[in-house]
Scaffold this active site. Structure first.
Site, PDB file in Angstrom:
ATOM      1  N   CYS A 120       0.438  -1.387  -0.132  1.00 16.55           N
ATOM      2  CA  CYS A 120       0.108   0.707   0.326  1.00 16.55           C
ATOM      3  C   CYS A 120       1.337   1.421   0.202  1.00 16.55           C
ATOM      4  O   CYS A 120       1.549   1.443   0.548  1.00 16.55           O
ATOM      5  CB  CYS A 120      -0.720  -0.016   1.420  1.00 16.55           C
ATOM      6  SG  CYS A 120      -1.856   1.368   1.652  1.00 16.55           S
ATOM      7  N   CYS A 166       0.640   2.746   3.957  1.00 18.35           N
ATOM      8  CA  CYS A 166       0.587   2.107   5.015  1.00 18.35           C
ATOM      9  C   CYS A 166       1.548   0.572   4.254  1.00 18.35           C
ATOM     10  O   CYS A 166       2.284   0.922   2.860  1.00 18.35           O
ATOM     11  CB  CYS A 166      -0.428   1.543   5.521  1.00 18.35           C
ATOM     12  SG  CYS A 166      -1.293   0.376   4.271  1.00 18.35           S
ATOM     13  N   CYS A 191      -4.322  -0.108  -0.049  1.00 22.17           N
ATOM     14  CA  CYS A 191      -4.963  -1.724   0.739  1.00 22.17           C
ATOM     15  C   CYS A 191      -7.023  -0.970   0.671  1.00 22.17           C
ATOM     16  O   CYS A 191      -6.977   0.280   0.830  1.00 22.17           O
ATOM     17  CB  CYS A 191      -4.624  -1.218   1.938  1.00 22.17           C
ATOM     18  SG  CYS A 191      -4.885   0.437   3.032  1.00 22.17           S
ATOM     19  N   HIS A 220      -7.307   3.001   2.191  1.00 23.05           N
ATOM     20  CA  HIS A 220      -7.023   3.733   1.873  1.00 23.05           C
ATOM     21  C   HIS A 220      -7.139   3.782   0.678  1.00 23.05           C
ATOM     22  O   HIS A 220      -6.795   5.253  -0.127  1.00 23.05           O
ATOM     23  CB  HIS A 220      -5.482   3.565   2.272  1.00 23.05           C
ATOM     24  CG  HIS A 220      -4.241   3.995   3.107  1.00 23.05           C
ATOM     25  ND1 HIS A 220      -3.320   3.405   4.208  1.00 23.05           N
ATOM     26  CD2 HIS A 220      -5.376   5.064   3.916  1.00 23.05           C
ATOM     27  CE1 HIS A 220      -3.531   3.695   4.687  1.00 23.05           C
ATOM     28  NE2 HIS A 220      -4.339   5.124   5.408  1.00 23.05           N
ATOM     29  N   CYS A 273      -8.559 -30.322 -16.074  1.00 26.38           N
ATOM     30  CA  CYS A 273      -7.023 -31.736 -15.633  1.00 26.38           C
ATOM     31  C   CYS A 273      -6.671 -32.420 -14.866  1.00 26.38           C
ATOM     32  O   CYS A 273      -5.826 -33.593 -14.803  1.00 26.38           O
ATOM     33  CB  CYS A 273      -6.198 -30.488 -16.528  1.00 26.38           C
ATOM     34  SG  CYS A 273      -5.541 -28.888 -15.326  1.00 26.38           S
ATOM     35  N   HIS A 279      -1.673 -25.478 -14.762  1.00 28.18           N
ATOM     36  CA  HIS A 279      -1.910 -27.192 -15.492  1.00 28.18           C
ATOM     37  C   HIS A 279      -1.642 -28.334 -14.735  1.00 28.18           C
ATOM     38  O   HIS A 279      -0.056 -27.951 -14.685  1.00 28.18           O
ATOM     39  CB  HIS A 279      -1.871 -26.622 -17.497  1.00 28.18           C
ATOM     40  CG  HIS A 279      -2.509 -27.852 -17.938  1.00 28.18           C
ATOM     41  ND1 HIS A 279      -3.828 -28.169 -18.303  1.00 28.18           N
ATOM     42  CD2 HIS A 279      -2.034 -28.557 -18.473  1.00 28.18           C
ATOM     43  CE1 HIS A 279      -3.468 -28.869 -19.274  1.00 28.18           C
ATOM     44  NE2 HIS A 279      -2.329 -29.784 -19.739  1.00 28.18           N
TER      45      HIS A 279
END
Length: 838
Positions: free
Chosen positions: A204, A207, A224, A237, A339, A797
């Site tokens: 952030c 912060c 954030c 924020h 898969c 995968h």
């Protein structure tokens, strides 16, 4: 079999058609809401309307049957009326100018089926044909036939033809609310400020928060969040930034994949869609198209990428691999991140016990299947096994077809594979993860399937027993030195990955230094370096003692420090070994360790055999903590904001409550550590039960104590002692016995010089050749392994390599080829066969 064309004069027309159907009218139903209509796949095989014999749909149960199985259903149920569906694939005629001329008998395609990718849509056309067939005489009534059929029959036929796929219906029902496109998506103006977002190291801007980070799509600010649910997860924020700037859209950084991302509109105060998200992210250097892979599920997330060559090395894509066809060489289509299922099932059906239990008993299973075989586990297992092993769905192209393709310069492999839709719908039913289209952990699916095999094998052979073994757990009270031996059942051996044992440690240290420097300067990270871990180091880490959280010593009648070791009380026919590559990153998203492990072809685990109670050992008393009804029966105080923050990560709610309670409401991060330390326990997701015994007096300071979070001594302490020349396992034992006190640990080492050095012993367990003098129950040979590409269980995968008839093959979705360079060192799950049973 007799077939009579009803329009040919053998049966009277018009009114006689209605009379013919009168006896069967009570059995003909119109599909109602909730009815599943299977018009694309047989319940017992992988026949479809594109198969040579087409598909028969029962007009009462709406189950689909191939030509080989429709008679069975008729004799079992007495249902006589079926709709026969057939799709004809034809090559378009070529005109004088060389262009394709479109010609169709009925002029329309009305079956809701996937187009066959093996046929180029420009050169081929489809014709769909439907007719009613009446058993047992096989009278055929072409459709549509509105004027001659009773109204009820016409309505039923139209409803069947227009019914949605049963799988699409389930997917639609799973959505409760549709996310709308943001009104700002098209008109969003982005600032030309030169901001480029690196693939990792986010923080952030206001912060120190490193999780729940959001990228503002206008100016590229990384801030954030706080607005979700109860306001947890950040300092808000990102929201403050919107209030200051009115920049409306933000994307959550750890959700960006080639398929999209989580986007929030501050102005609209809800999650939204952005059809232009790839362009908006590219503005800040995030290229979603570069993350895209050619196959469904073949992608990685946006965090630190493993070595680029992972995809090429594991799939052997740089080599020209030879496709193989026939029995045992049938691929499985990828159903968008399925898969993990395909690779697991390919390995299981390469094992004779699974082949015998399901394919060997195919006719008996089918004959005794319930009225709805799509919901019967044994039937669907037999169907899948037969599809993989019969060779019926893995036939090489005709020589004439190959010549034609070469002439057109468009040669492509004709490996279609089988679609596991019906099987996946059944085995994932009711499971919150496997029933989704998200990528999953092959290890977790393996255990899930073995559990289903056991539950559905009552009164018959359980092929899952070939993986079953007993683990002997030895728990020792560190204060009294008394021990307790117990046994538990397991189906898989999990090997830790000790990164500190890497043979290229200096290279890794140099890379880490460069990576941190690039992160601090907001530059692209250097080319990753893969850690090379000796297999013997993984085995040694498996044998090392581990702390027992919240250990209650029956000898002391109080909590104390305890250590646990595990050995094999019995050995299975087939040993499954998982390399524990997956862990959690600082952003709380599962990550994968990029390591190479020199896994051997032959394995002798005799040195890990359990010994039981040894001479001179004293057993812990067989006592349980005293039960005392507490005076204070009020509910425990639990920080619900931390609970919700953990639950949003996908952990069970009750486990989150326990984690927050047992860490004293000290925040989500501490609770998260508790979850990681306890998630393998059988009662992990059980409701919180407050201890019903009174806490004893605390032990004196001279007694070693243990915290629930101290599963392993600090690596710094281990490094200090190992740098003095002491073996790693010896230093760990010393630190555990002295509560991680370095000075006392050093004294412990000198006073316990006879501690067995297991480092050399472990090297004997991995052999490059079989030990003919020790081919007992603990000697194994590698015959298959599953590999994962990508940086998280949430993406990537899976492919598998299987050794058959002395040669390695690679199974990559629907493609099956001879393997040139099987990457055994990059596997995730390894399957060993006991040598004595070969």
């Amino acid at each position: 079999k007799r077939r009579r064309g009803l329009a040919s004069g053998n049966v009277k027309m018009a009114t006689d058609l209605g009379e013919l159907l009168v006896p069967y009218m009570p059995t003909i139903r119109v599909p109602r809401t909730g009815d599943r209509v299977f018009k694309s796949e047989c319940a017992f095989s992988y026949d479809s309307p594109e198969s040579e014999g087409g598909l028969y749909v029962c007009m009462n149960t709406f189950l689909g049957f191939g030509r080989e199985h429709v008679e069975r259903h008729y004799h079992k149920t007495g249902q006589s009326v079926y709709m026969h569906l057939k799709r004809h694939v034809k090559e378009k005629a070529t005109g004088a100018a060389g262009g394709a001329i479109s010609r169709r008998r009925n002029g329309k395609v009305f079956l809701d089926l996937e187009l066959n990718r093996d046929f180029n849509g420009v050169d081929y056309e489809y014709e769909d044909e439907a007719k009613l067939v009446i058993f047992p005489d096989h009278f055929e009534i072409p459709l549509p036939n509105i004027e001659e059929l009773p109204a009820l029959v016409t309505i039923a036929c139209d409803a069947v033809l227009n019914a949605s796929s049963p799988y699409k219906k389930q997917e639609a029902d799973s959505w409760e609310e549709e996310i709308q496109v943001s009104k700002h998506a098209r008109s969003l103006r982005q600032q030309e400020n030169g901001v480029r977002i690196p693939p990792s190291g986010w923080k952030c801007a206001k912060c120190e928060m490193r999780e729940n980070l959001w990228l503002n799509l206008t100016d590229g600010s990384v801030l954030c969040g706080k607005w979700f649910f109860d306001g947890s997860g950040g300092n808000g924020h990102a929201l403050e930034h919107y209030k200051e700037t009115n920049f409306p859209l933000a994307v959550k950084l750890d959700t960006i994949t080639p398929d999209g991302a989580d986007i929030y509109s501050f102005d609209e105060e809800e999650a939204v869609l952005d059809p232009h998200i790839s362009e908006h992210l590219l503005h800040f250097g995030i290229d979603m198209l570069q993350m895209q892979r050619t196959e469904n599920g073949h992608h990685t997330d946006n965090d630190v990428q493993p070595c680029v060559s992972d995809w090429e090395v594991i799939q052997e894509s740089s080599l020209k691999l030879k496709p193989v066809y026939g029995s045992g060489y049938t691929g499985i289509k990828n159903l968008a991140n399925s898969c993990y299922l395909s690779t697991t099932m390919q390995v299981l059906f390469s094992i004779p016990e699974f082949q015998r239990a399901y394919v060997g008993n195919l006719q008996r299973i089918f004959d005794y299947s319930p009225l709805d075989p799509t919901q019967d586990f044994s039937t669907q297992m037999a169907k899948l096994g037969h599809g993989l092993l019969s060779g019926q769905y893995s036939k090489p192209p005709m020589k004439s077809e190959l010549i034609e393709q070469v002439m057109k310069e468009e040669y492509k492999q004709q490996q279609r594979g089988i679609s596991p839709k019906m099987f996946k719908a059944l085995v994932s039913k009711g499971h919150p993860e496997f029933s989704s289209d998200r990528q999953q952990d092959a290890h977790e699916f393996f255990l899930h399937l073995i559990n289903l095999v056991e539950r559905n094998s009552s009164g018959s052979e359980n092929p899952g027993d070939v993986f079953r073994f007993l683990v002997e757990e030895r728990v020792q009270c560190c204060q009294t030195q008394k021990v307790r031996y117990t046994q538990r059942i397991d189906y898989l051996m999990q090997l830790p990955v000790p990164l500190e044992a890497a043979s290229n440690r200096e290279e890794l240290i140099a890379y880490e230094s460069k990576r941190k420097e690039a992160e601090e300067n907001m530059r692209p990270p250097p080319e990753p370096v893969r850690a090379r871990i000796p297999f013997t180091a993984c085995l040694q880490a498996f044998t090392e003692p581990e702390n027992v959280p919240d250990f209650w010593s029956s000898a002391l009648q109080a909590k104390s420090a305890g250590v646990k070791t595990s050995r094999f009380a019995s050995f299975p026919e087939y040993m499954v070994m998982q390399i524990k590559k997956f862990t959690f990153g600082v952003d709380w998203v599962p990550k994968k360790l990029d390591v190479s492990v020199d896994v051997p072809d032959f394995l002798d685990l005799n040195r890990l055999r359990a010994t039981g109670l040894q001479t001179g050992e004293a057993e812990l008393p067989d006592l349980t903590p005293p039960i005392v009804i507490p005076e204070d029966t009020r509910a425990p105080e639990i920080d619900e904001s931390s609970v919700m923050q953990l639950a949003e990560m996908g952990f069970p709610l009750e486990a989150c409550r326990k984690a927050v309670y047992y860490t004293g409401n000290m925040g989500a991060e501490m609770a998260f550590n508790w979850i990681i330390a306890h998630m393998e326990e059988p009662d992990f997701a059980e409701p919180l039960a407050i201890p019903s015994y009174m806490e004893p007096d605390l032990p004196s300071p001279s007694f070693p104590t243990i915290s629930a979070l101290d599963n392993q001594p600090p690596e710094e302490s281990i490094s200090i002692l190992t740098s003095m020349g002491f073996p790693r396992h010896h230093t760990i034992q010393a630190l555990k016995a002295t509560n991680n006190n370095l000075e006392r640990a050093l004294d412990w080492i000198f006073t316990h010089p006879d501690c067995e050095d297991e480092s050399e012993a472990m090297s004997d367990t991995a052999e490059t050749e079989p030990n003919n003098n020790n081919q007992d129950l603990s000697s194994y040979e590698l015959f298959a392994f599953i590999s994962h590409m990508g940086s998280s269980t949430m993406s990537g995968h899976y492919v598998c390599h299987i050794k058959k008839e002395g040669r390695w093959l690679i199974y990559n979705d629907h493609k099956v080829c001879l393997s040139e360079r099987p990457p055994k060192d990059l596997g995730y799950m390894y399957f060993y066969r006991r040598l004595s049973s070969c």
